[in-house]
Design an enzyme around this catalytic site. Structure first.
Site, mmCIF file in Angstrom:
data_model
loop_
_atom_site.group_PDB
_atom_site.id
_atom_site.type_symbol
_atom_site.label_atom_id
_atom_site.label_comp_id
_atom_site.label_asym_id
_atom_site.label_seq_id
_atom_site.Cartn_x
_atom_site.Cartn_y
_atom_site.Cartn_z
ATOM 1 N N GLU A 42 0.805 -1.404 -0.094
ATOM 2 C CA GLU A 42 -0.031 -0.009 0.003
ATOM 3 C C GLU A 42 0.848 1.252 -0.120
ATOM 4 O O GLU A 42 1.684 1.550 1.072
ATOM 5 C CB GLU A 42 -0.924 0.053 1.143
ATOM 6 C CG GLU A 42 -1.640 1.258 1.475
ATOM 7 C CD GLU A 42 -2.270 1.145 2.949
ATOM 8 O OE1 GLU A 42 -2.352 2.490 3.638
ATOM 9 O OE2 GLU A 42 -2.558 0.244 3.319
ATOM 10 N N LYS A 131 -11.136 -1.217 7.668
ATOM 11 C CA LYS A 131 -9.701 -1.023 8.242
ATOM 12 C C LYS A 131 -9.969 -0.516 9.696
ATOM 13 O O LYS A 131 -10.644 0.557 9.800
ATOM 14 C CB LYS A 131 -8.703 -0.097 7.703
ATOM 15 C CG LYS A 131 -7.782 0.234 8.227
ATOM 16 C CD LYS A 131 -6.840 1.515 7.357
ATOM 17 C CE LYS A 131 -5.796 2.139 7.990
ATOM 18 N NZ LYS A 131 -5.045 3.012 7.402
#
Length: 214
Positions: A42, A131
């Site tokens: 990421e 998340k």
């Protein structure tokens, strides 16, 4: 049949959060992680030239590396990172316009949330994963387990405080994957000329994940 983005994320089980200082450092980190078997990364919007770096990594590694963008907080940022090669989009908080743009492009959405209300709001808005950030600040694995009690259908990715010591407990609590920061993405090791530290840590994480899932 090739794996979907979600299948890869859950198989690897790790989303290394790359907050590099420059493109050279980022490439070194990615190379070291790939040698350790971690094929997901990421790239956060806090990296200088993040969009360009995403495009560069996409060109360099193609389908060998699953690219995501992180710290995405606006629809324009979201579209730009997807255009550059991001297959999944991560935010530290919930932004309905970012979820919408991600879904429109048929990419995987992973907004951030903390409270039960935030988590279910993100999920109902179309998130593929939620998340939970900063997870360690509110109890870590025990908090993940508590959230999944009323919401067993949530696909949770805890981030913040994930280490080699806590990874197993997060997986056993029901996390689908783990967002991992400096414990794996060790920029100090790169600066010191020891990227192999990242490679060995990546291998250690994958071993722990495999054992935890037995």
């Amino acid at each position: 049949m090739s794996e979907s983005t979600q299948q890869i994320l859950e198989r690897v089980g790790l989303i290394p959060v790359l907050r590099a200082k420059n493109a050279k450092q980022a490439r070194t980190v990615v190379e070291a992680m790939l040698k350790g078997g971690v094929t997901v990364v990421e790239v956060t919007m806090t990296v200088p030239g993040a969009i360009e770096l995403l495009a560069e990594l996409k060109k360099a590694y193609g389908n060998d590396l699953l690219l995501g963008s992180g710290t995405v907080t606006t629809a324009d940022q979201c579209q730009a990172t997807i255009d550059a090669g991001a297959e999944f989009v991560v935010s530290p908080s919930t932004h309905l316009d970012v979820i919408a743009v991600t879904r429109k492009n048929n990419k995987v959405s992973c907004p951030g949330a903390l409270t039960p209300t935030e988590a279910i709001t993100a999920w109902n808005a179309g998130a593929d994963y939620v998340k939970i950030f900063p997870c360690s600040a509110v109890g870590g694995a025990s908090y993940v387990k508590s959230l999944l009690a009323p919401f067993p259908f949530l696909k949770i990715i805890p981030t913040g405080g994930v280490t080699l010591q806590t990874a197993e407990s997060f997986i056993k609590a029901g996390a689908r994957a783990l967002g991992v920061g400096s414990d794996l993405v060790n920029l100090a090791a790169v600066d010191a000329g020891h990227p192999e530290t990242i490679t060995e840590t990546a291998k250690a994480y994958l071993h722990i994940m495999a054992e935890a899932r037995k």
